[in-house]
Design an enzyme around this catalytic site. Structure first.
Site, PDB file in Angstrom:
ATOM      1  N   GLY A 122     -15.479 -29.280  11.533  1.00 48.87           N
ATOM      2  CA  GLY A 122     -14.069 -29.222  10.717  1.00 48.87           C
ATOM      3  C   GLY A 122     -12.827 -29.409  11.705  1.00 48.87           C
ATOM      4  CG  ASP A 162     -13.908 -40.525  12.478  1.00 46.63           C
ATOM      5  OD1 ASP A 162     -12.883 -40.971  13.063  1.00 46.63           O
ATOM      6  OD2 ASP A 162     -13.624 -39.926  11.502  1.00 46.63           O
TER       7      ASP A 162
END
Ligand code: GLA
Length: 393
Positions: A134, A187
């Site tokens: 996160g 990503d």
């Protein structure tokens, strides 16, 4: 000075094999590994067919796996209490972290139209990770790619370029269709194509990726990553609304994507919000090209200016920064960083700073002190050493 440790990949893989044996009562057959990333520059440009310049971190996710004969999937993580168990058909509805892992298996098995689905077997999987979760450092793509690499190894497939591309696509499908985060592909691409000693220039229009040497020793710079510990989520609306704004702006300009827009076109948009969003994207894509040139010229002041301009653009035009990120950027520069900016999806997560190596300690101390003074949660720092992409551990 302590930094968030990436660990030694052999030790981590060995430890994971032991835990796998304890958890499942048998040996793992393979261990897949995929890195987190930090993006040097080029934010919210990937889904606009633009340019990005990330590097793969030494921090990675590891997935130990062994086949099962009954076709079932049993997924466990050393970072989560809750595991998940089900069939491949149920995988697209796996909740929480398991959605990333099960989602990639589901996507690999599905017929893509351009190639038939893989015969993904039933399997036991245990995941471990040193990517902060996160923190905007791509812990989700790291799970997707590590599990995907492990599954392909169980099938005896060679991790060549076409298979890497297929894993990028499957990982994106897991993220977009299973988890519900409409991300742009940076990503997953850097997780599969990262290189030691280099950043990677990814072009989402030409669909190419090329290494850009990042000789930090020669530059005398350290890539310092600071996790603000303000948790960021990509499926809570903010990310999707930025993406929708960009699509609307492109369509009002009659363009397929903002990659094709000039700054004058962006400035011609009547709606103020859309004008600012488009201006960020157009100027940010230009900054990526300028950053590559500055790296090739070893131009440290230019690198610093570009990072700062990127941050200001995200703060004011794209509106995805927050008080903690702004505090890191401001303090890092005051304490001697060449430049600093928020990195990743935004709304929390991490900042990346280019710091003359002899100033790293001063920058870390100054940022920590500022966070205490502001009453923010203590940040975590890690070193962005450009590292290899996914593979077997
Ligand atoms: C997240 C997404 C990426 C990219 C960045 C912003 O990391 O997963 O696809 O859009 O945000 O640059």
């Amino acid at each position: 000075m302590t930094f968030w440790d990436a660990g030694d990949s052999h030790d981590l893989a060995d430890g994971l094999r032991s835990s796998f044996a304890e958890t499942f009562g048998r040996d793992a057959e393979v261990v897949g590994r995929a890195p987190g990333r930090v993006n040097l520059i080029g934010e919210h440009t990937d889904y606009n067919a633009g340019l990005v310049l990330p590097l793969a971190l030494p921090h990675a996710t590891y997935a130990a796996a062994a086949r099962r004969q009954d076709g079932r999937l049993r997924l466990r993580s050393r970072q989560a209490e809750e595991g998940w168990e089900g069939t491949l058909d149920e995988a697209a509805s796996a909740p929480g972290w398991a959605g990333y892992a099960a989602g990639v298996l589901w996507a690999l098995a599905r017929d893509t139209g351009s190639g038939t689905g893989l015969e993904v077997p039933g399997m036991d999987v245990l995941v471990d990770s040193t990517v902060p979760i996160g923190a905007g450092l791509s812990s989700s793509a790291a799970i997707e790619c590590a599990v995907g690499v492990a599954a392909c190894a169980l099938l005896g497939l060679d991790l060549d370029d076409p298979l890497r591309e297929r894993l990028v696509a499957a990982a994106m499908a897991a993220e977009g269709e299973v988890v519900g985060a409409p991300t742009g592909g940076m990503d997953q691409t850097i997780a599969m194509h990262g290189l030691a000693g280099a950043a990677v220039l990814i072009d989402f229009d030409a669909h190419t990726h090329e290494p850009v040497d990042l000789d930090l020793d020669a530059l005398g710079l350290t890539v310092l990553v600071t996790d603000t510990q303000v948790s960021h989520a990509l499926n809570d609306g903010g990310y999707a609304s930025r993406r929708a704004d960009c699509e609307e702006a492109a369509s009002l300009l009659g363009l397929a994507s903002l990659r094709e827009a000039t700054q004058a076109q962006a400035e011609s948009l009547e709606d103020e919000r859309l004008r600012r969003r488009a201006r960020h994207v157009v100027t940010e894509i230009a900054r990526v090209t300028e950053t590559v040139a500055a790296l090739r010229d070893s131009d440290r002041p230019a690198l610093g200016r570009l990072l700062l301009a990127s941050h200001v653009s995200m703060r004011d035009d794209f509106e995805i920064s927050c008080a903690e990120l702004d505090a890191v950027v401001e303090t890092a520069v005051e304490a001697g960083a060449m430049g600093s900016r928020m990195t990743g999806g935004g709304f929390g997560g991490s900042a990346v700073s280019l710091v003359p190596t002899e100033r790293v300690e001063a920058v870390v101390r100054a940022v920590d002190a500022r966070f205490v003074a502001e009453g923010f949660r203590a940040p975590r720092h890690l070193l962005g050493v450009p590292s290899a992409g996914a593979g077997l551990a």
